[in-house]
Design a protein around this motif. Structure first.
Motif, PDB file in Angstrom:
ATOM      1  N   ASP A  38      39.079  51.120  67.697  1.00 36.39           N
ATOM      2  CA  ASP A  38      37.760  50.682  67.236  1.00 36.39           C
ATOM      3  C   ASP A  38      37.270  51.558  66.073  1.00 36.39           C
ATOM      4  N   ILE A  39      37.419  52.875  66.216  1.00 38.41           N
ATOM      5  CA  ILE A  39      36.939  53.786  65.182  1.00 38.41           C
ATOM      6  C   ILE A  39      37.730  53.594  63.891  1.00 38.41           C
ATOM      7  N   GLU A  40      39.060  53.472  64.019  1.00 41.92           N
ATOM      8  CA  GLU A  40      39.873  53.335  62.814  1.00 41.92           C
ATOM      9  C   GLU A  40      39.683  51.967  62.166  1.00 41.92           C
ATOM     10  N   ALA A  41      39.480  50.930  62.971  1.00 41.85           N
ATOM     11  CA  ALA A  41      39.206  49.601  62.404  1.00 41.85           C
ATOM     12  C   ALA A  41      37.885  49.625  61.630  1.00 41.85           C
ATOM     13  N   GLN A  42      36.894  50.309  62.192  1.00 36.41           N
ATOM     14  CA  GLN A  42      35.607  50.418  61.505  1.00 36.41           C
ATOM     15  C   GLN A  42      35.756  51.211  60.215  1.00 36.41           C
ATOM     16  N   ALA A  43      36.577  52.249  60.241  1.00 34.35           N
ATOM     17  CA  ALA A  43      36.811  53.046  59.038  1.00 34.35           C
ATOM     18  C   ALA A  43      37.437  52.202  57.937  1.00 34.35           C
ATOM     19  N   LEU A  44      38.375  51.354  58.301  1.00 34.27           N
ATOM     20  CA  LEU A  44      39.023  50.496  57.310  1.00 34.27           C
ATOM     21  C   LEU A  44      38.025  49.498  56.732  1.00 34.27           C
ATOM     22  N   ARG A  45      37.153  48.970  57.560  1.00 34.50           N
ATOM     23  CA  ARG A  45      36.144  48.033  57.053  1.00 34.50           C
ATOM     24  C   ARG A  45      35.214  48.734  56.061  1.00 34.50           C
ATOM     25  N   GLU A  46      34.866  49.977  56.364  1.00 30.96           N
ATOM     26  CA  GLU A  46      33.963  50.714  55.470  1.00 30.96           C
ATOM     27  C   GLU A  46      34.623  50.979  54.125  1.00 30.96           C
ATOM     28  N   VAL A  47      35.883  51.351  54.151  1.00 33.93           N
ATOM     29  CA  VAL A  47      36.586  51.610  52.889  1.00 33.93           C
ATOM     30  C   VAL A  47      36.769  50.305  52.109  1.00 33.93           C
ATOM     31  N   ARG A  48      37.094  49.244  52.822  1.00 35.80           N
ATOM     32  CA  ARG A  48      37.233  47.931  52.166  1.00 35.80           C
ATOM     33  C   ARG A  48      35.944  47.555  51.450  1.00 35.80           C
TER      34      ARG A  48
ATOM     35  N   THR B 159      46.691  61.106  33.679  1.00 35.63           N
ATOM     36  CA  THR B 159      45.524  60.447  34.273  1.00 35.63           C
ATOM     37  C   THR B 159      45.455  60.873  35.724  1.00 35.63           C
ATOM     38  N   LEU B 160      44.375  61.541  36.106  1.00 35.37           N
ATOM     39  CA  LEU B 160      44.235  62.060  37.459  1.00 35.37           C
ATOM     40  C   LEU B 160      43.392  61.111  38.305  1.00 35.37           C
ATOM     41  N   VAL B 161      44.011  60.579  39.349  1.00 38.23           N
ATOM     42  CA  VAL B 161      43.309  59.736  40.317  1.00 38.23           C
ATOM     43  C   VAL B 161      43.149  60.553  41.589  1.00 38.23           C
ATOM     44  N   GLY B 162      41.920  60.786  41.979  1.00 37.14           N
ATOM     45  CA  GLY B 162      41.664  61.545  43.195  1.00 37.14           C
ATOM     46  C   GLY B 162      41.293  60.621  44.335  1.00 37.14           C
ATOM     47  N   MET B 163      42.022  60.725  45.445  1.00 41.54           N
ATOM     48  CA  MET B 163      41.688  59.952  46.642  1.00 41.54           C
ATOM     49  C   MET B 163      41.054  60.923  47.637  1.00 41.54           C
ATOM     50  N   THR B 164      39.760  60.774  47.861  1.00 42.87           N
ATOM     51  CA  THR B 164      39.029  61.731  48.673  1.00 42.87           C
ATOM     52  C   THR B 164      37.878  61.067  49.420  1.00 42.87           C
ATOM     53  N   GLY B 165      37.446  61.735  50.480  1.00 39.90           N
ATOM     54  CA  GLY B 165      36.306  61.230  51.240  1.00 39.90           C
ATOM     55  C   GLY B 165      34.993  61.853  50.817  1.00 39.90           C
TER      56      GLY B 165
ATOM     57  N   GLY C  64      33.249  57.386  58.688  1.00 42.26           N
ATOM     58  CA  GLY C  64      32.102  57.853  59.449  1.00 42.26           C
ATOM     59  C   GLY C  64      32.451  58.938  60.445  1.00 42.26           C
ATOM     60  N   GLN C  65      33.622  58.827  61.065  1.00 43.11           N
ATOM     61  CA  GLN C  65      34.064  59.822  62.035  1.00 43.11           C
ATOM     62  C   GLN C  65      35.567  59.708  62.237  1.00 43.11           C
ATOM     63  N   GLU C  66      36.163  60.792  62.705  1.00 37.14           N
ATOM     64  CA  GLU C  66      37.563  60.765  63.069  1.00 37.14           C
ATOM     65  C   GLU C  66      37.697  60.183  64.469  1.00 37.14           C
ATOM     66  N   ALA C  67      38.838  59.644  64.769  1.00 35.23           N
ATOM     67  CA  ALA C  67      39.071  59.110  66.112  1.00 35.23           C
ATOM     68  C   ALA C  67      39.276  60.226  67.123  1.00 35.23           C
ATOM     69  N   CYS C  68      39.639  61.391  66.655  1.00 32.56           N
ATOM     70  CA  CYS C  68      39.798  62.562  67.519  1.00 32.56           C
ATOM     71  C   CYS C  68      38.484  62.831  68.255  1.00 32.56           C
ATOM     72  N   PRO C  69      38.508  62.988  69.587  1.00 31.61           N
ATOM     73  CA  PRO C  69      37.260  63.232  70.337  1.00 31.61           C
ATOM     74  C   PRO C  69      36.504  64.460  69.851  1.00 31.61           C
TER      75      PRO C  69
ATOM     76  N   ALA D 183      41.259  58.845  61.649  1.00 33.05           N
ATOM     77  CA  ALA D 183      40.683  57.719  60.905  1.00 33.05           C
ATOM     78  C   ALA D 183      40.788  57.960  59.396  1.00 33.05           C
ATOM     79  N   SER D 184      40.648  59.206  58.964  1.00 31.41           N
ATOM     80  CA  SER D 184      40.697  59.497  57.528  1.00 31.41           C
ATOM     81  C   SER D 184      42.090  59.252  56.965  1.00 31.41           C
ATOM     82  N   THR D 185      43.139  59.639  57.699  1.00 35.90           N
ATOM     83  CA  THR D 185      44.496  59.401  57.201  1.00 35.90           C
ATOM     84  C   THR D 185      44.867  57.922  57.283  1.00 35.90           C
ATOM     85  N   THR D 186      44.315  57.219  58.280  1.00 34.06           N
ATOM     86  CA  THR D 186      44.523  55.769  58.341  1.00 34.06           C
ATOM     87  C   THR D 186      43.915  55.096  57.117  1.00 34.06           C
TER      88      THR D 186
END
Length: 328
Positions: free
Chosen positions: A21-31, A125-131, A150-155, A162-165
């Motif tokens: 659930d957390i990782e699915a929500q993270a993907l929706r937010e990034v999308r 050309t520097l592309v930075g992928m960051t949160g 928003g949060q990591e899936a780790c308790p 979630a960030s690496t996903t």
């Protein structure tokens, strides 16, 4: 704590579902946050005459290796450089005109930040992928791809999950957009995957698998029935061609032999031309092996004779040859 007594099946399932659930929500937010920065990154990677060099430390480094591999296999020349090693000579792999994709969730990775000045001098050309949009990496990047979660899936909300996903998915999105822009198709994919099943199907030709020369069973039109059977048995193909010089006249198979025996005919008096099938199924040497397999299946035959443009016999192929090559 005793892990055996502390383990709870219910708790494990609860955490597993929560992770999804957390990782699915993270993907929706990034999308939902995708915009001009994403298209700018795709444009830079598409137009560069150099390569895409991916960097990342720790878990972001593992993600970066996968992103580089995915880009390379889908038409975008790419490779991974460890940022720690870059400070000790590996930066020589990066050339002016390259696109560098640097991945760091915090944007404050010491190893990446240490090479930022050198990258600037290299005219990449520097592309930075960051949160973190206010991070050092984001501020120094030509293009900042934000993948905040928003949060990591780790308790404990500590282990990169979630960030690496989100990083992985964003890398896949780049690869998909690039392959589409390049007009990358199945045959292109097969070129970079010659050992895979798709590569075998799209790249392997009949000439790569067929038997040729003395390995091809053949007899003259006037050959006796015993000569016919001997040739077929000796070559082990389950059939033999009947030829007039190089020209293909017909074929005789194991199945033909069984049917003749059932009729009770005097086989000793028969000649090759009397028992052969004229105008047999045939295939060209430059045909795809997968097409030869389809032809065999369509006509329910186990062997095809291979001919050239003048209908001269040049080889033979059967289902065993295709099975050994894993075409079927």
């Amino acid at each position: 704590m005793d892990s055996a007594t502390a383990f709870s099946h219910t708790r494990a399932l609860e955490l597993a579902r929560q992770t999804f659930d957390i990782e699915a929500q993270a993907l929706r937010e990034v999308r939902d946050s995708l915009g001009e920065a994403f298209t700018a990154a795709v444009g830079a990677m598409l137009s560069t005459r150099g390569r895409v060099v991916v960097m990342g430390m720790g878990k972001s480094g593992h993600v970066g290796r996968k992103i580089a591999a995915t880009l390379a296999s889908t038409g975008t020349p790419a490779f991974f450089v460890h940022p720690g090693e870059a400070s000790h000579g590996d930066l020589g792999m990066v050339q002016p005109g390259d696109v560098v994709l640097a991945i760091s969730n915090s944007g404050e990775s010491d190893e990446i930040n240490a090479v930022l000045p050198a990258l600037r001098r290299l005219d990449v050309t520097l592309v930075g992928m960051t949160g973190k949009p206010q991070s050092t990496l984001a501020r120094h990047a030509d293009i900042a791809l934000l993948c905040a979660v928003g949060q990591e899936a780790c308790p404990l909300n500590l282990a990169p999950t979630a960030s690496t996903t989100a990083q992985m998915a964003l890398g896949d999105a780049l690869a998909v957009a690039l392959l589409d822009a390049r007009g990358f198709r199945e045959r292109d994919f097969a070129q970079s995957h010659p050992g895979g099943s798709l590569g075998r199907k799209l790249l392997m030709h009949v000439r790569d698998l067929m038997r040729s020369g003395e390995a091809v069973p053949r007899v003259a039109p006037g050959a006796s029935f015993s000569e016919l059977v001997h040739e077929m048995t000796r070559k082990g193909l389950g059939a033999t061609a009947v030829v007039d010089g190089p020209q293909l006249l017909g074929i005789f198979t194991d199945g033909d032999l069984r049917r003749l025996i059932e009729t009770g005919a005097d086989l000793r008096a028969l000649k090759a031309t009397e028992v052969m099938h004229a105008n047999p199924r045939r295939v060209r040497a430059d045909a795809l092996a997968v097409d030869a397999a389809a032809l065999m299946e369509q006509h329910r035959v186990n062997c095809l004779l291979v001919v050239d443009d003048d209908d001269a016999l040049v080889g033979a192929i059967n289902t065993n040859d295709l099975l050994r090559a894993k075409v079927i």
